[in-house]
Design a protein around this motif. Sequence first.
Motif, PDB file in Angstrom:
ATOM      1  N   GLU A  30       0.842  -1.189   0.000  1.00 15.61           N
ATOM      2  CA  GLU A  30       0.000   0.000   0.000  1.00 15.61           C
ATOM      3  C   GLU A  30       0.877   1.238   0.000  1.00 15.61           C
ATOM      4  O   GLU A  30       1.770   1.396   0.827  1.00 15.61           O
ATOM      5  CB  GLU A  30      -0.879  -0.001   1.250  1.00 15.61           C
ATOM      6  N   GLU A  31       0.629   2.106  -0.966  1.00 21.84           N
ATOM      7  CA  GLU A  31       1.409   3.323  -1.045  1.00 21.84           C
ATOM      8  C   GLU A  31       0.869   4.338  -0.051  1.00 21.84           C
ATOM      9  O   GLU A  31      -0.328   4.491   0.105  1.00 21.84           O
ATOM     10  CB  GLU A  31       1.342   3.913  -2.459  1.00 21.84           C
ATOM     11  N   VAL A  32       1.765   5.006   0.623  1.00 20.97           N
ATOM     12  CA  VAL A  32       1.369   6.047   1.553  1.00 20.97           C
ATOM     13  C   VAL A  32       1.666   7.377   0.877  1.00 20.97           C
ATOM     14  O   VAL A  32       2.802   7.643   0.494  1.00 20.97           O
ATOM     15  CB  VAL A  32       2.157   5.929   2.876  1.00 20.97           C
ATOM     16  N   ALA A  33       0.628   8.156   0.719  1.00 21.17           N
ATOM     17  CA  ALA A  33       0.806   9.449   0.070  1.00 21.17           C
ATOM     18  C   ALA A  33       1.597  10.369   1.001  1.00 21.17           C
ATOM     19  O   ALA A  33       1.377  10.396   2.204  1.00 21.17           O
ATOM     20  CB  ALA A  33      -0.544  10.074  -0.255  1.00 21.17           C
ATOM     21  N   ALA A  34       2.520  11.096   0.431  1.00 17.33           N
ATOM     22  CA  ALA A  34       3.292  12.040   1.225  1.00 17.33           C
ATOM     23  C   ALA A  34       2.380  13.185   1.650  1.00 17.33           C
ATOM     24  O   ALA A  34       1.544  13.647   0.884  1.00 17.33           O
ATOM     25  CB  ALA A  34       4.457  12.580   0.397  1.00 17.33           C
ATOM     26  N   TYR A  35       2.527  13.612   2.883  1.00 19.20           N
ATOM     27  CA  TYR A  35       1.721  14.720   3.384  1.00 19.20           C
ATOM     28  C   TYR A  35       2.243  16.003   2.744  1.00 19.20           C
ATOM     29  O   TYR A  35       3.423  16.316   2.828  1.00 19.20           O
ATOM     30  CB  TYR A  35       1.817  14.775   4.904  1.00 19.20           C
ATOM     31  N   ASP A  36       1.353  16.760   2.108  1.00 23.02           N
ATOM     32  CA  ASP A  36       1.794  17.939   1.346  1.00 23.02           C
ATOM     33  C   ASP A  36       1.588  19.257   2.083  1.00 23.02           C
ATOM     34  O   ASP A  36       1.813  20.317   1.525  1.00 23.02           O
ATOM     35  CB  ASP A  36       1.109  17.988  -0.020  1.00 23.02           C
ATOM     36  N   GLY A  37       1.137  19.214   3.339  1.00 25.37           N
ATOM     37  CA  GLY A  37       0.969  20.449   4.097  1.00 25.37           C
ATOM     38  C   GLY A  37      -0.380  21.098   3.932  1.00 25.37           C
ATOM     39  O   GLY A  37      -0.652  22.133   4.532  1.00 25.37           O
ATOM     40  N   SER A  38      -1.247  20.524   3.119  1.00 25.83           N
ATOM     41  CA  SER A  38      -2.548  21.142   2.879  1.00 25.83           C
ATOM     42  C   SER A  38      -3.515  20.877   4.030  1.00 25.83           C
ATOM     43  O   SER A  38      -3.212  20.162   4.972  1.00 25.83           O
ATOM     44  CB  SER A  38      -3.144  20.620   1.567  1.00 25.83           C
ATOM     45  N   VAL A  39      -4.672  21.481   3.929  1.00 29.37           N
ATOM     46  CA  VAL A  39      -5.746  21.286   4.892  1.00 29.37           C
ATOM     47  C   VAL A  39      -6.903  20.645   4.150  1.00 29.37           C
ATOM     48  O   VAL A  39      -7.322  21.140   3.101  1.00 29.37           O
ATOM     49  CB  VAL A  39      -6.186  22.631   5.512  1.00 29.37           C
ATOM     50  N   ALA A  40      -7.431  19.548   4.676  1.00 33.50           N
ATOM     51  CA  ALA A  40      -8.561  18.873   4.039  1.00 33.50           C
ATOM     52  C   ALA A  40      -9.781  19.791   4.080  1.00 33.50           C
ATOM     53  O   ALA A  40      -9.973  20.527   5.053  1.00 33.50           O
ATOM     54  CB  ALA A  40      -8.870  17.566   4.760  1.00 33.50           C
ATOM     55  N   PRO A  41     -10.591  19.777   3.039  1.00 35.85           N
ATOM     56  CA  PRO A  41     -11.806  20.599   3.059  1.00 35.85           C
ATOM     57  C   PRO A  41     -12.658  20.262   4.280  1.00 35.85           C
ATOM     58  O   PRO A  41     -12.785  19.094   4.663  1.00 35.85           O
ATOM     59  CB  PRO A  41     -12.519  20.204   1.771  1.00 35.85           C
ATOM     60  N   GLY A  42     -13.219  21.282   4.901  1.00 35.45           N
ATOM     61  CA  GLY A  42     -14.090  21.049   6.050  1.00 35.45           C
ATOM     62  C   GLY A  42     -14.145  22.242   6.974  1.00 35.45           C
ATOM     63  O   GLY A  42     -13.653  23.332   6.667  1.00 35.45           O
ATOM     64  N   ASP A  43     -14.760  22.015   8.135  1.00 31.30           N
ATOM     65  CA  ASP A  43     -14.931  23.053   9.150  1.00 31.30           C
ATOM     66  C   ASP A  43     -14.033  22.737  10.337  1.00 31.30           C
ATOM     67  O   ASP A  43     -13.958  21.588  10.794  1.00 31.30           O
ATOM     68  CB  ASP A  43     -16.389  23.116   9.605  1.00 31.30           C
ATOM     69  N   SER A  56     -13.231  27.561   7.915  1.00 28.42           N
ATOM     70  CA  SER A  56     -13.734  26.607   6.918  1.00 28.42           C
ATOM     71  C   SER A  56     -12.926  26.753   5.649  1.00 28.42           C
ATOM     72  O   SER A  56     -12.513  27.860   5.284  1.00 28.42           O
ATOM     73  CB  SER A  56     -15.211  26.879   6.601  1.00 28.42           C
ATOM     74  N   ILE A  57     -12.712  25.630   4.974  1.00 26.46           N
ATOM     75  CA  ILE A  57     -11.987  25.646   3.705  1.00 26.46           C
ATOM     76  C   ILE A  57     -12.649  24.650   2.761  1.00 26.46           C
ATOM     77  O   ILE A  57     -13.098  23.590   3.195  1.00 26.46           O
ATOM     78  CB  ILE A  57     -10.480  25.336   3.910  1.00 26.46           C
ATOM     79  N   ASP A  58     -12.753  25.020   1.481  1.00 22.04           N
ATOM     80  CA  ASP A  58     -13.359  24.106   0.510  1.00 22.04           C
ATOM     81  C   ASP A  58     -12.273  23.426  -0.325  1.00 22.04           C
ATOM     82  O   ASP A  58     -11.081  23.697  -0.165  1.00 22.04           O
ATOM     83  CB  ASP A  58     -14.404  24.813  -0.357  1.00 22.04           C
ATOM     84  N   ALA A  59     -12.699  22.552  -1.213  1.00 28.46           N
ATOM     85  CA  ALA A  59     -11.761  21.766  -2.022  1.00 28.46           C
ATOM     86  C   ALA A  59     -10.930  22.631  -2.968  1.00 28.46           C
ATOM     87  O   ALA A  59      -9.863  22.215  -3.418  1.00 28.46           O
ATOM     88  CB  ALA A  59     -12.509  20.698  -2.810  1.00 28.46           C
ATOM     89  N   ASP A  60     -11.402  23.836  -3.270  1.00 29.18           N
ATOM     90  CA  ASP A  60     -10.657  24.738  -4.154  1.00 29.18           C
ATOM     91  C   ASP A  60      -9.690  25.644  -3.401  1.00 29.18           C
ATOM     92  O   ASP A  60      -9.016  26.471  -4.008  1.00 29.18           O
ATOM     93  CB  ASP A  60     -11.628  25.589  -4.972  1.00 29.18           C
ATOM     94  N   GLY A  61      -9.646  25.521  -2.056  1.00 29.26           N
ATOM     95  CA  GLY A  61      -8.739  26.347  -1.264  1.00 29.26           C
ATOM     96  C   GLY A  61      -9.328  27.664  -0.813  1.00 29.26           C
ATOM     97  O   GLY A  61      -8.636  28.477  -0.204  1.00 29.26           O
TER      98      GLY A  61
END
Length: 131
Positions: A30-43, A56-61
């Motif tokens: 199983e490949e583990v995706a490298a953490y890129d520093g982003s924030v997942a969309p949500g509250d 809050s942040i959406d999928a478009d940033g």
Amino acid sequence: MKIYLALSAVLVLAACAQPAETETEEVPVEEVAAYDGSVAPGDYTVDYGEATAPFSIDADGNWTSVDEEGNPTEGTSEIVDGKICFTAAGQEEAECWTNEAPGADGSFSSTSDAGETVTVTPTAAEAEAAG
């Protein structure tokens, strides 16, 4: 006697036969995706130590929050050199933060380029902890 001779011949042939090749099934790693520093969309709730603020942040940033005085703020974000950089609407300069990888509950620490550290917690994780 012929039976013993025939049986011996069959046993000799069986003993000399090459073993059948068995296919081994490769189990994919199983490949583990490298953490890129982003924030997942949500509250989220951002804990500044002395105060908290919704975020809050959406999928478009695109993001929304409130400032220290409770005024609504919004803007855009992008990942630059492994940091998440927020640009408030009407501002030209971005404020960049380095996020740690999220924990099991989705919360993480984030440190600004200016040295300020906050704790960011998904509101869903807060609801589960309270309930």
